[in-house]
Scaffold this motif. Sequence first.
Motif, PDB file in Angstrom:
ATOM      1  N   GLY A   1      -2.151   7.750   6.370  1.00 25.36           N
ATOM      2  CA  GLY A   1      -3.537   8.073   6.678  1.00 25.36           C
ATOM      3  C   GLY A   1      -4.132   7.133   7.703  1.00 25.36           C
ATOM      4  N   VAL A   2      -3.794   5.854   7.612  1.00 26.73           N
ATOM      5  CA  VAL A   2      -4.298   4.874   8.574  1.00 26.73           C
ATOM      6  C   VAL A   2      -3.727   5.145   9.959  1.00 26.73           C
ATOM      7  CG1 VAL A   2      -4.152   2.435   9.242  1.00 26.73           C
ATOM      8  CG2 VAL A   2      -4.828   3.057   6.918  1.00 26.73           C
ATOM      9  N   ILE A   3      -2.429   5.450  10.028  1.00 26.18           N
ATOM     10  CA  ILE A   3      -1.816   5.740  11.329  1.00 26.18           C
ATOM     11  C   ILE A   3      -2.392   7.022  11.922  1.00 26.18           C
ATOM     12  CG2 ILE A   3       0.344   6.288  12.502  1.00 26.18           C
ATOM     13  CD1 ILE A   3       0.014   3.351  11.697  1.00 26.18           C
ATOM     14  N   GLN A   4      -2.621   8.020  11.080  1.00 24.91           N
ATOM     15  CA  GLN A   4      -3.218   9.259  11.578  1.00 24.91           C
ATOM     16  C   GLN A   4      -4.622   9.008  12.117  1.00 24.91           C
ATOM     17  OE1 GLN A   4      -4.000  12.445   8.736  1.00 24.91           O
ATOM     18  NE2 GLN A   4      -3.306  13.934  10.252  1.00 24.91           N
ATOM     19  N   ALA A   5      -5.397   8.176  11.406  1.00 24.64           N
ATOM     20  CA  ALA A   5      -6.733   7.838  11.884  1.00 24.64           C
ATOM     21  C   ALA A   5      -6.660   7.116  13.230  1.00 24.64           C
ATOM     22  CB  ALA A   5      -7.448   6.962  10.858  1.00 24.64           C
ATOM     23  N   HIS A   6      -5.665   6.269  13.376  1.00 22.84           N
ATOM     24  CA  HIS A   6      -5.477   5.553  14.640  1.00 22.84           C
ATOM     25  C   HIS A   6      -5.166   6.524  15.783  1.00 22.84           C
ATOM     26  CE1 HIS A   6      -3.848   2.915  17.695  1.00 22.84           C
ATOM     27  NE2 HIS A   6      -2.698   3.541  17.610  1.00 22.84           N
ATOM     28  N   VAL A   7      -4.257   7.456  15.551  1.00 17.68           N
ATOM     29  CA  VAL A   7      -3.887   8.408  16.599  1.00 17.68           C
ATOM     30  C   VAL A   7      -5.083   9.275  16.990  1.00 17.68           C
ATOM     31  CG1 VAL A   7      -2.401  10.363  17.165  1.00 17.68           C
ATOM     32  CG2 VAL A   7      -1.462   8.415  15.925  1.00 17.68           C
ATOM     33  N   LEU A   8      -5.837   9.714  16.009  1.00  9.15           N
ATOM     34  CA  LEU A   8      -7.034  10.504  16.312  1.00  9.15           C
ATOM     35  C   LEU A   8      -8.048   9.679  17.095  1.00  9.15           C
ATOM     36  CD1 LEU A   8      -7.490  12.423  12.928  1.00  9.15           C
ATOM     37  CD2 LEU A   8      -6.710  13.360  15.111  1.00  9.15           C
ATOM     38  N   ALA A   9      -8.165   8.389  16.751  1.00  9.36           N
ATOM     39  CA  ALA A   9      -9.086   7.517  17.473  1.00  9.36           C
ATOM     40  C   ALA A   9      -8.632   7.272  18.901  1.00  9.36           C
ATOM     41  CB  ALA A   9      -9.232   6.179  16.742  1.00  9.36           C
ATOM     42  N   MET A  10      -7.333   7.402  19.154  1.00  6.36           N
ATOM     43  CA  MET A  10      -6.825   7.266  20.517  1.00  6.36           C
ATOM     44  C   MET A  10      -7.267   8.422  21.402  1.00  6.36           C
ATOM     45  SD  MET A  10      -2.892   5.989  19.868  1.00  6.36           S
ATOM     46  CE  MET A  10      -2.415   6.300  21.574  1.00  6.36           C
TER      47      MET A  10
ATOM     48  N   HIS B   1       0.844  -1.195   0.000  1.00  8.78           N
ATOM     49  CA  HIS B   1       0.000   0.000   0.000  1.00  8.78           C
ATOM     50  C   HIS B   1       0.882   1.249   0.000  1.00  8.78           C
ATOM     51  CE1 HIS B   1      -3.663  -2.271   0.497  1.00  8.78           C
ATOM     52  NE2 HIS B   1      -3.205  -2.854   1.579  1.00  8.78           N
ATOM     53  N   SER B   2       0.370   2.322  -0.570  1.00  8.18           N
ATOM     54  CA  SER B   2       1.163   3.535  -0.710  1.00  8.18           C
ATOM     55  C   SER B   2       1.496   4.130   0.655  1.00  8.18           C
ATOM     56  CB  SER B   2       0.412   4.575  -1.545  1.00  8.18           C
ATOM     57  OG  SER B   2      -0.695   5.085  -0.819  1.00  8.18           O
ATOM     58  N   LEU B   3       2.550   4.933   0.676  1.00  7.74           N
ATOM     59  CA  LEU B   3       2.936   5.611   1.911  1.00  7.74           C
ATOM     60  C   LEU B   3       1.842   6.576   2.363  1.00  7.74           C
ATOM     61  CD1 LEU B   3       5.165   5.941   4.000  1.00  7.74           C
ATOM     62  CD2 LEU B   3       6.154   7.738   2.570  1.00  7.74           C
ATOM     63  N   GLN B   4       1.148   7.172   1.399  1.00  9.92           N
ATOM     64  CA  GLN B   4       0.055   8.088   1.730  1.00  9.92           C
ATOM     65  C   GLN B   4      -1.069   7.351   2.451  1.00  9.92           C
ATOM     66  OE1 GLN B   4      -1.685  10.044  -1.642  1.00  9.92           O
ATOM     67  NE2 GLN B   4      -2.964  11.403  -0.408  1.00  9.92           N
ATOM     68  N   HIS B   5      -1.444   6.173   1.939  1.00  6.48           N
ATOM     69  CA  HIS B   5      -2.491   5.393   2.587  1.00  6.48           C
ATOM     70  C   HIS B   5      -2.040   4.903   3.960  1.00  6.48           C
ATOM     71  CE1 HIS B   5      -4.571   4.424  -1.483  1.00  6.48           C
ATOM     72  NE2 HIS B   5      -5.169   5.439  -0.872  1.00  6.48           N
ATOM     73  N   THR B   6      -0.786   4.489   4.054  1.00  7.71           N
ATOM     74  CA  THR B   6      -0.261   4.015   5.336  1.00  7.71           C
ATOM     75  C   THR B   6      -0.271   5.132   6.369  1.00  7.71           C
ATOM     76  OG1 THR B   6       1.156   2.425   4.167  1.00  7.71           O
ATOM     77  CG2 THR B   6       1.717   2.932   6.455  1.00  7.71           C
TER      78      THR B   6
ATOM     79  N   HIS C   1      -9.631  -2.447   5.654  1.00  8.48           N
ATOM     80  CA  HIS C   1      -9.491  -3.371   6.776  1.00  8.48           C
ATOM     81  C   HIS C   1      -8.476  -2.850   7.794  1.00  8.48           C
ATOM     82  CE1 HIS C   1     -10.849  -6.168   3.462  1.00  8.48           C
ATOM     83  NE2 HIS C   1     -11.768  -6.373   4.394  1.00  8.48           N
ATOM     84  N   TYR C   2      -7.330  -2.382   7.293  1.00  8.33           N
ATOM     85  CA  TYR C   2      -6.330  -1.824   8.189  1.00  8.33           C
ATOM     86  C   TYR C   2      -6.877  -0.603   8.929  1.00  8.33           C
ATOM     87  CZ  TYR C   2      -2.379  -4.645   6.489  1.00  8.33           C
ATOM     88  OH  TYR C   2      -1.521  -5.673   6.194  1.00  8.33           O
ATOM     89  N   GLY C   3      -7.568   0.264   8.193  1.00  8.85           N
ATOM     90  CA  GLY C   3      -8.093   1.479   8.799  1.00  8.85           C
ATOM     91  C   GLY C   3      -9.099   1.188   9.892  1.00  8.85           C
ATOM     92  N   ALA C   4     -10.050   0.295   9.602  1.00  6.99           N
ATOM     93  CA  ALA C   4     -11.064  -0.049  10.602  1.00  6.99           C
ATOM     94  C   ALA C   4     -10.427  -0.699  11.830  1.00  6.99           C
ATOM     95  CB  ALA C   4     -12.100  -0.982   9.983  1.00  6.99           C
ATOM     96  N   SER C   5      -9.449  -1.558  11.592  1.00  8.34           N
ATOM     97  CA  SER C   5      -8.768  -2.226  12.694  1.00  8.34           C
ATOM     98  C   SER C   5      -8.032  -1.221  13.575  1.00  8.34           C
ATOM     99  CB  SER C   5      -7.790  -3.264  12.135  1.00  8.34           C
ATOM    100  OG  SER C   5      -7.115  -3.936  13.171  1.00  8.34           O
TER     101      SER C   5
ATOM    102  N   VAL D   1      -8.481  -7.350  16.304  1.00 10.93           N
ATOM    103  CA  VAL D   1      -7.921  -8.593  15.766  1.00 10.93           C
ATOM    104  C   VAL D   1      -8.847  -9.177  14.699  1.00 10.93           C
ATOM    105  CG1 VAL D   1      -7.224 -10.943  16.347  1.00 10.93           C
ATOM    106  CG2 VAL D   1      -6.678  -9.058  17.901  1.00 10.93           C
ATOM    107  N   ALA D   2     -10.150  -9.178  14.977  1.00 11.20           N
ATOM    108  CA  ALA D   2     -11.107  -9.732  14.012  1.00 11.20           C
ATOM    109  C   ALA D   2     -11.075  -8.969  12.694  1.00 11.20           C
ATOM    110  CB  ALA D   2     -12.512  -9.707  14.612  1.00 11.20           C
ATOM    111  N   LEU D   3     -11.023  -7.643  12.768  1.00  4.77           N
ATOM    112  CA  LEU D   3     -10.969  -6.830  11.552  1.00  4.77           C
ATOM    113  C   LEU D   3      -9.647  -7.037  10.811  1.00  4.77           C
ATOM    114  CD1 LEU D   3     -12.522  -3.530  12.963  1.00  4.77           C
ATOM    115  CD2 LEU D   3     -13.548  -5.034  11.237  1.00  4.77           C
ATOM    116  N   GLY D   4      -8.563  -7.257  11.566  1.00  6.22           N
ATOM    117  CA  GLY D   4      -7.281  -7.527  10.926  1.00  6.22           C
ATOM    118  C   GLY D   4      -7.286  -8.818  10.138  1.00  6.22           C
ATOM    119  N   PHE D   5      -7.967  -9.823  10.655  1.00  2.68           N
ATOM    120  CA  PHE D   5      -8.063 -11.098   9.947  1.00  2.68           C
ATOM    121  C   PHE D   5      -9.030 -11.038   8.767  1.00  2.68           C
ATOM    122  CE2 PHE D   5      -6.549 -13.295  13.956  1.00  2.68           C
ATOM    123  CZ  PHE D   5      -5.383 -13.788  13.370  1.00  2.68           C
TER     124      PHE D   5
END
Length: 401
Positions: free
Chosen positions: A252-261, A245-250, A303-307, A292-296
């Motif tokens: 974005g997923v990490i940023q979404a995770h931090v905001l969700a924290m 996956h692109s660095l931009q998508h990666t 999938h990565y983003g939701a997880s 874990v379920a979403l990761g699988f």
Amino acid sequence: MRHRELLNFDILVLTIAQTASVTGTAALITLGGIVGRDLAASPALATLPVSLLVIGTAAATLGAAWLMSRIGRARGFAIGASIGCAGAVLAALALFEASFALFCGAAAMIGVANAFAQQYRFAAVERVSEGAAPLAVSIILAGSLVGAVLGPQLAASGEYWFHETRFAGTFTAIAGCYLASASILLGLRQRTLSIVAESGLARNLREMARSRTFIIAILAAASGYGVMSFVMTATPIAMHISDGHSLQHTSGVIQAHVLAMYAPSLVIGALLQRFGAKPVMLAGALLLCLTVALGFAGREVLHYGASMVALGFGWACLFIGGTTLLGTTHTREERFRAQAVNDFSVFSLSAVGSLAAGVVMQTFGWNAVLFSSLPLTLVAVIALGLLKTPSYRYHHPPESR
């Protein structure tokens, strides 16, 4: 009345300091691997600065709490922020000198500063009545939301402030943030401290550990932090390197995770007041299972983003809930000891997770990361199921002002 007492000078100062601290750590997390890859002798060492950030936090938690029990919150916090300032200056110097060793030392120093900053939430609890404690913790952690946005932005915008040295400008600006934080922290109103060694009123750690609630509060918060650190550290490798996956998508997923924290901190305090600590923390543990379920479920960006969003929400419930629940298990005289043991446990497990993530991911793959996170997640679920006291309320009054 509770909302009015939250609008005081101390809470404002602690929130600003929390923002500055998270700005510094978020910038280092963003740049640690990039700078490490440029400076390290081997690409395998690229993530060592980020790991040293976590290790520095874990190693300094006991010392930070001990120091503040002797000299007070204001001076202790100012010292911690000053260490962060020195660490950021050293990081800039390391970039000018192209020294990986200096940069690793700088990361560890910022980790030490983070150990002091972890006490901001406890200091906030000490400055409000028992009923307002969950909201006070939420307000302090809400400052993290601002820092989580500012840190990566500062990392990117400061890349070429010094034309010959990438990112030196970023760390110079971070040093300024820490310096400003140290200055305002000295303005915290000082409390009369009951020194544990002299008061004779505090139980020893063995006696405190006889409380089931004390053990569960620490275990649940540490489990949440350990799983979060483990899975989050492995995610960029899985997304960008393994799955292409692109660095931009990666990013974005990490940023979404931090905001969700940090975004849930705006509402979790109210949920704790309404439902108590046990239901909120149990929901957090179940969200880790959902991670874990979403990761699988798949390896696409969705999938990565939701997880990662589920992981962030789960961490927030366990961390804020655990902080609040811990306060029901100790007296005023015991607070530094209890808080030190809590943070040492939390960040030690986080450090292990951060160090293990790269090894497990590189050796066994993403599915192994998900499988490996299950035992610790299930420990948190079982422990919270055994918790008999759902209340968040404190057994002692706040300190006199």
